[in-house]
Design a protein around this motif. Sequence first.
Motif, short mmCIF file in Angstrom:
data_model
loop_
_atom_site.label_atom_id
_atom_site.label_comp_id
_atom_site.label_asym_id
_atom_site.label_seq_id
_atom_site.Cartn_x
_atom_site.Cartn_y
_atom_site.Cartn_z
N THR A 161 9.78 -2.22 -10.76
CA THR A 161 8.58 -2.68 -10.84
C THR A 161 7.34 -2.02 -10.33
O THR A 161 6.26 -1.93 -10.52
N TYR A 162 7.60 -1.05 -9.20
CA TYR A 162 6.63 -0.35 -8.56
C TYR A 162 6.40 1.09 -8.99
O TYR A 162 5.71 1.30 -9.82
N PRO A 163 7.35 1.92 -8.84
CA PRO A 163 6.66 3.53 -9.75
C PRO A 163 7.11 3.44 -11.74
O PRO A 163 6.08 3.58 -11.60
N VAL B 29 -5.07 0.98 0.57
CA VAL B 29 -5.51 1.13 -0.61
C VAL B 29 -4.94 0.01 -1.67
O VAL B 29 -5.15 -0.06 -2.89
N HIS B 30 -3.46 0.41 -1.77
CA HIS B 30 -2.95 -1.25 -2.61
C HIS B 30 -3.39 -2.63 -2.03
O HIS B 30 -3.45 -2.95 -3.12
N GLU B 31 -2.91 -2.81 -0.90
CA GLU B 31 -3.43 -4.29 -0.83
C GLU B 31 -4.85 -4.61 -1.37
O GLU B 31 -5.08 -6.16 -1.86
N MET B 32 -5.43 -3.23 -0.90
CA MET B 32 -7.47 -3.91 -1.75
C MET B 32 -7.22 -3.74 -2.87
O MET B 32 -7.55 -4.83 -3.72
N ALA B 33 -6.50 -2.51 -3.40
CA ALA B 33 -6.47 -3.31 -5.48
C ALA B 33 -6.08 -4.40 -5.76
O ALA B 33 -6.85 -5.39 -6.59
N HIS B 34 -5.19 -5.24 -4.60
CA HIS B 34 -4.38 -6.80 -5.57
C HIS B 34 -5.91 -7.56 -5.08
O HIS B 34 -5.52 -8.38 -5.22
N MET B 35 -6.65 -6.95 -3.65
CA MET B 35 -7.96 -8.37 -3.86
C MET B 35 -8.47 -8.94 -5.13
O MET B 35 -9.26 -9.93 -5.17
N ASN C 32 1.05 -7.61 -10.95
CA ASN C 32 0.31 -7.75 -10.11
C ASN C 32 0.78 -6.09 -9.07
O ASN C 32 0.13 -5.33 -8.77
N GLU C 33 2.71 -6.23 -8.90
CA GLU C 33 2.79 -4.70 -8.42
C GLU C 33 2.08 -3.36 -8.95
O GLU C 33 2.43 -2.02 -8.00
N SER C 34 2.70 -3.11 -10.08
CA SER C 34 3.04 -1.75 -11.11
C SER C 34 1.27 -1.39 -10.92
O SER C 34 0.71 -0.17 -10.79
N PHE C 35 0.16 -2.34 -11.44
CA PHE C 35 -0.74 -1.89 -11.31
C PHE C 35 -1.47 -1.74 -9.68
O PHE C 35 -2.42 -0.51 -10.14
N ALA C 36 -1.49 -2.49 -8.67
CA ALA C 36 -1.84 -2.04 -8.21
C ALA C 36 -1.21 0.09 -7.42
O ALA C 36 -1.69 0.39 -6.70
N GLU C 37 0.13 -0.56 -7.73
CA GLU C 37 0.66 0.96 -7.19
C GLU C 37 -0.02 2.27 -7.68
O GLU C 37 -0.04 2.86 -7.06
N MET D 51 1.34 -6.98 2.77
CA MET D 51 1.03 -9.02 2.01
C MET D 51 -0.85 -9.09 2.20
O MET D 51 -1.27 -8.80 2.48
N GLU D 52 -0.84 -8.78 0.41
CA GLU D 52 -2.45 -8.57 0.32
C GLU D 52 -2.75 -10.24 0.43
O GLU D 52 -3.64 -10.92 -0.90
N ASN D 53 -3.26 -10.95 1.42
CA ASN D 53 -3.44 -12.74 1.37
C ASN D 53 -5.02 -11.75 1.28
O ASN D 53 -5.66 -11.09 2.39
ZN LIG Z 1 1.82 -4.99 -3.98
#
Ligand SMILES: [Zn+2]
Length: 823
Positions: A375-377, A288-294, A311-316, A257-259
């Motif tokens: 949502t993801y892939p 790096v997925h969680e980092m993308a969310h930062m 958010n999720e599609s983009f971070a993935e 989780m990208e807190n």
């Molecule tokens: Zn995510």
Amino acid sequence: MSLLRTESEERKALIEVSSYDVTLDFTLGDELFGSRTELAFDCRTPGASTFVELIPHDVTSIVLNGTVIGQSAVRDGRLWLDGLQEHNVLVVEASMAYVHDGEGMQHTVDPEDGRTYLYASPSSSSAGRIYACFEQPDLKAPYRVRVKAPEDWRVIANGAGTDTRDGLHSFAETKPIATYFFTVCAGPFAVQTGEHDGISLGIYARATLAERLREQADEIFTVTGQGFDYYHRVYGIRYPWGKYDQVFVPEFNMGAMENPGCVTFRDEFIFPGRASRAEHLLRAVVVVHEMAHMWFGDLVTMQWWDDLWLNESFAEFLAQQCTAEATEFTEAWVDFSATRKNWGYAADRAPSTHPIAGSPAPDARAALENLDGITYPKGASALRQLAAYLGEDTFLAGVRNYLRAHEFGNATLHDFLQSMSAASGLDLDDWSRGWLLTAGTDVLAARVDGDTVTIERTTPADRPAQRPHVTDVAAFGGGIELGRADVRIDADRTRVHGLDLGASPKLLVPNATDRTWAIGALDEAAQRSIPDELPAISDPTVRGVVWSALLNGLALGTVDPATALDVFDAAWPHEEVEPLLEAVAMFASLFMPGRYFSPARTPSALERIARTGRTVLELEGISDSRRLTAARLVARTSADVSLLRGWAAGRDLPEFLVGDDQFRWSVIGRLASLGEVDDDEIDSWQEKDPSVSGVLRAIAARTRIPTEAAKAAAWARLTSSDRPNSHELSAVAANFFGHSDQQFTRPYVERFFEELPQLSGTLGDMLLHLLTREGFPVSVVEQRTVELAERALAGELPAGVRRSFVDGTSSLREHLRSQERFG
Ligand SMILES: [Zn+2]
């Protein structure tokens, strides 16, 4: 009750939050913690009323603008506030209950040393279990946090720790963040610290993992540093949250989780034993997925949950790109093809499929229902396709515009597409209608007529759409690539230019670089050629694309599982790209026996798979990781009891697996399925490995024992524990229905559909969704299972359970169809 979208809009129009001051007290025992919130906010219509989310165990006091409010103002998880002024200060003091299902302030005791760990996981609608707040993504505010904790604990929060005195930890004020990103982690955590480019880094895990953490921290720090460099370059905005901690926490429901500043991960990512390269790659991708969310998610957050997909599609998407370009795991996109995309194609075949965007999310709970393979892939693939459509530089320029325009605020899909249009000068309405607003996967078939190659695009008849594809096609003969050409598909028939076929091709592969979301059609001639062609094709991306086409054909009943097994025997021993090796091994051992192969054909299929695994195990000069994947495959499929017994005792093992508890548990799990170990023996193995993973693997092994008594005990554990531990329940659910124990499990199929939904209320919705998904009796491939599922679906069900049942039934139908057609 879950916040309605309409309520969030009214509250957003009325309220502006200035700050949160939150103090938590973790010294009150194992059941409750103290929570004090001082919330400063403005109201645009003085005199108006509103509410904050608050789900207390017991309220101590509520004071609004100096006036005490009675406890009767707290109803159904909401604290109602009347007579608001222009500037308001609300102070709420309460005691709150710890949770054990991961939605709220999670409380976990490590069974190995008896020590306690806590972390806050507000999800989309549980922040009120932790502190009083306006719980919606577009009411952001800075947080000041203080935590009282036992003297020997470490406490980590979104902001940097500034001071610790007498067990009271103070943290720096954060930049504005959304309520669902608030977290605090506390306990006797082990820590490794580092630094990259002026950003201070910490990695935390429970004390019993300290040794593993020490061994593995360097690799995580390296990937983290590579991630920062990559994101600083592509986003063009410096990391905005100060320090960066990564906390590996117990009993986590999600992957991570990208807190902001304090990412939480499930602690299985600190590997308890030997891990394959594919597992290391997955961990790098998640980091790096969680980092993308930062930036994408945290710095700019969706206005409402309907855009959570973005958010999720983009971070993935960006995480795959970052992993492939900036880390040692250059094969990340092959892994994406082999694992993530097949998950997504299955989701897009299921009746529960939905457009990538535009799900209405009428309330905050509904937000979480679609965190799935679409949502993801699929979303990530659509964005990858958008980058190909616009050109990558233009795409990234659009992303930068979007982030700069909305930083520390909120935005919508419309805002995102506007930034893309502005960067490219293109109108994206048609593109987004086909790709984002219509469900379904196009099938691409390459036809040869003399020297002419044509791509035929077939769109699902029940979901008409015009999806352009920027992709390519490659031709193979004897595994040699004869030619490859880019193609832009804008119609149902598109002539390919520039593909010189040379000698007559045996196999044409549309979407050879896997840039788009589409399945390649496999006619019978292609199917016949694959066992010869696939092992010789040198491009692993193409091999992944061909495997996807085969797996899709299996699901649609157009490919005989015997053909797939022939391909496995021919190609798998030669596979050198490890994520592909592992993905195919998992599919072959978990999906083919007992699902595509009928119970009668399963033992011989298993025997062939195990034999192929052993051939690889005996190859000279291959990597430990490849050998590990082969050994695990054999451990999952072999019925050779003397071999397995030897391995359990540490005999005849590859050197690097001697003493590896995790591998031994795989072997014991298989022996349990074969009825070769009993409870007492599992007890004795558990004494040798008292770790958390040992406890979970022992539960899994006990659940697999094919006897009436073992299944009854496992069922009782799943359905009637008084303090449920989510990972223990999950270990039972995932191992209950096997492919050779149906004489004992069949009576539980009906009970599964009747009893599991009744756990709603006892277990959190997210956990119940997981358990019903993992536990679904997909291996009892019988019409009766479908009928029982349909009967359950005709009644009332919690939304997450309904989703699991719909998806499980859809897989079951695919397996039934295959068994009916091919025997
Ligand atoms: Zn995510």
